[in-house]
Design an enzyme around this catalytic site. Structure first.
Site, PDB file in Angstrom:
ATOM      1  N   TYR A 283       0.902  -1.294   0.045  1.00 22.85           N
ATOM      2  CA  TYR A 283       0.066   0.179   0.022  1.00 22.85           C
ATOM      3  C   TYR A 283       0.809   1.080   0.193  1.00 22.85           C
ATOM      4  O   TYR A 283       1.821   1.394   0.819  1.00 22.85           O
ATOM      5  CB  TYR A 283      -0.971   0.206   1.389  1.00 22.85           C
TER       6      TYR A 283
ATOM      7  N   ASP B  55       9.044   3.085  -0.005  1.00 23.20           N
ATOM      8  CA  ASP B  55       8.261   3.682   0.738  1.00 23.20           C
ATOM      9  C   ASP B  55       8.172   3.207   2.383  1.00 23.20           C
ATOM     10  O   ASP B  55       7.761   2.126   2.558  1.00 23.20           O
ATOM     11  CB  ASP B  55       6.754   2.967   0.246  1.00 23.20           C
TER      12      ASP B  55
ATOM     13  N   LYS C  96       4.066   8.877   9.153  1.00 17.03           N
ATOM     14  CA  LYS C  96       3.868   8.134  10.508  1.00 17.03           C
ATOM     15  C   LYS C  96       4.666   8.656  11.604  1.00 17.03           C
ATOM     16  O   LYS C  96       4.581   9.766  12.032  1.00 17.03           O
ATOM     17  CB  LYS C  96       3.602   6.614  10.294  1.00 17.03           C
TER      18      LYS C  96
HETATM   19  C1  LIG Z   1       0.259   4.442   5.777  1.00 17.64           C
HETATM   20  C2  LIG Z   1       0.970   4.293   4.634  1.00 17.64           C
HETATM   21  C3  LIG Z   1       0.929   5.021   3.549  1.00 17.64           C
HETATM   22  C4  LIG Z   1       0.019   6.340   3.494  1.00 17.64           C
HETATM   23  O1  LIG Z   1       0.253   7.294   4.519  1.00 17.64           O
HETATM   24  P1  LIG Z   1      -1.011   8.209   5.055  1.00 17.64           P
HETATM   25  O2  LIG Z   1      -0.297   9.043   5.842  1.00 17.64           O
HETATM   26  O3  LIG Z   1      -2.079   7.170   5.434  1.00 17.64           O
HETATM   27  O4  LIG Z   1      -1.432   8.890   3.616  1.00 17.64           O
HETATM   28  C5  LIG Z   1       1.714   5.062   2.502  1.00 17.64           C
HETATM   29  N1  LIG Z   1       2.578   3.861   2.509  1.00 17.64           N
HETATM   30  C6  LIG Z   1       2.712   3.045   3.465  1.00 17.64           C
HETATM   31  C7  LIG Z   1       3.757   2.028   3.196  1.00 17.64           C
HETATM   32  C8  LIG Z   1       2.085   3.272   4.666  1.00 17.64           C
HETATM   33  O5  LIG Z   1       2.165   2.339   5.588  1.00 17.64           O
END
Ligand SMILES: *Cc1c(COP(=O)(O)O)cnc(C)c1O
Length: 429
Positions: free
Chosen positions: A144, A238, A266
């Protein structure tokens, strides 16, 4: 356990909010029942509006790595609040946080702050396209990367939980440059790169959290780094979930690779909305105002959020809880496996640092297809039993449990009891 006030708020919330939530992962779609409404939290614990107290293993889906309302962070945020909330001009705090981040990630000379992980990824992809002049992106099923159009294909937990293959409203043109590969399968990437010579980047979670926790094999991750370098394709890590969580220098440090572009989110904001993307000087010089790739944000680098980020990362570096996380996760794995054995429940546990995932499955979990073999009905039973036993978990089989540095032996003992009682419920199905 009573949930009366949560039920009242849920009904009320449904009137003017969509499903009473502002992010679908907070809905209890796959575990049944109504979502809990939270009143407050402190340290390792979170309290709902009915006064029920839980050990919090959601931690806002990762950011609260020090536990809730860490004293140092609270002080820094309060101090920043008194100086003003937002200026539309630069502050020293942005420079300080940028230095901490660039020092932690050797592949980053420069960083740009944004307001969410989604924004970090969509900017990183624009940057990769700007830098290479190519449009195609390879992503892995089950990973994701936020909710931008081009990344909403085969996209892990939130969608897996709702059983949506993609999303309505995403035009087919928006995903026609997205190529899908299978995690831990280097050949599936090579096949795309052999076929197309206009691939800008390969993007991945260097350790996944969004199909549950899945680690890359050494051959896969090192091979991927080598392959992308050979073909002139950028590698985007990511690390929105794993950055500062797996290790101060992210999962990259642990798996032994260096990305061309890194995305963060995060933990970096300590609970406030912060995302970031960064790379070498050469790549970052494409970004406006130095270069022709436009990306902007009214509230980007917000001084309160920067203060929270600086305080969180400074405290995290000082505490250096990563060894402790491993030990705690190992204990939790032991509790899970021994109680599963005791009650005859099929269970596979994957973990990486402070992220841990019990899959109700007997197979090994190496990719999204493996993860989807899990018994989500058993997870739903387990989830509610854990709630009844005072543990707040993400309401999805495909979402990692997160650990904070405020967990102590006391909480571990409670977790052991809660896991045993909940596994017994699953075993009696
Ligand atoms: C949570 C997450 C996102 C998205 O971040 P948001 O702050 O919710 O937009 C993107 N990539 C990864 C790997 C994530 O865990």
């Amino acid at each position: 356990m009573e949930f009366k006030n949560s039920e009242i708020l849920y009904k009320k919330g449904c009137e003017n909010l969509v499903g009473a939530v502002n992010s679908p992962v907070r809905a209890f779609a796959s575990v049944g029942g109504n979502p809990l409404f939270i009143d407050k939290a402190k340290g390792a614990y979170i309290k709902d509006v009915d006064g029920n107290k839980y050990i919090d293993l959601v931690l806002s889906y990762g950011p609260m790595i020090l536990g809730h309302r860490n004293k140092k962070v609270e002080k820094a945020v309060t101090r920043a609040l008194k100086k003003g909330y937002s200026f539309g001009a630069s502050t020293n705090a942005e420079i300080k946080l940028a230095k901490i981040v660039c020092d932690a990630f050797p592949g980053m000379d420069k960083v740009r702050f944004v307001n969410s992980g989604t924004e970090a990824v969509l900017s990183a992809i624009r940057l990769a396209r700007a830098h290479t002049g190519f449009d195609k992106i390879v992503k892995f099923s089950g990973c994701y990367h936020g909710h931008m159009d081009a990344m909403l294909v085969a996209a892990g937990s939130g969608l897996a939980t709702l059983s949506l293959p993609g999303s309505k409203g995403v035009p087919s043109q928006a995903v026609e440059n997205t190529l899908i590969s299978e995690y831990n399968n280097l050949e599936s990437v090579k096949a795309h790169l052999d076929k197309y010579n206009d691939v800008a980047a390969v993007i991945l979670e260097p350790v996944t959290g969004n199909m549950g926790v899945v680690q890359p094999s050494d051959d896969f991750i090192k091979g991927l780094r080598k392959l992308t370098k050979e073909r002139g394709v950028l590698l985007i890590c990511d690390e929105v979930m794993t950055g500062f969580r797996s290790q101060f220098g992210g999962a990259q440090e642990l798996v032994g690779i260096q990305a061309d572009i890194t995305c963060l989110g995060k933990v970096i904001g300590g609970g406030f909305p912060v995302g970031a993307y960064g790379a070498s000087n050469k790549i970052m010089e494409n970004v406006a105002p130095l270069g022709g790739m436009y990306q902007a944000g009214t509230l980007s680098g917000n001084p309160i959020a920067m203060a929270a980020g600086i305080a969180t990362l400074t405290e995290l570096e000082k505490q250096n809880p990563y060894k402790k996380f491993d030990l705690v996760a190992e204990k939790i794995e032991e509790f899970l496996l021994s109680s599963a054995k005791k009650y005859g429940v099929d269970l596979t546990v994957n973990r990486f640092g402070s992220m841990i995932n019990p899959f109700f499955a007997s197979n090994e979990i190496k990719n999204f297809a493996d993860a989807q073999k899990s018994d989500t009905k058993k997870f739903a039973k387990f989830f509610w039993a854990m709630i009844e036993n005072g543990v707040f978990l993400p309401p999805s089989q495909f979402e990692a449990w997160f650990l904070s540095s405020s967990l102590t032996i006391r909480e571990l003992k409670k977790l052991e009891k809660a896991i045993d009682a909940s596994m017994q419920v699953v075993g009696s199905l």
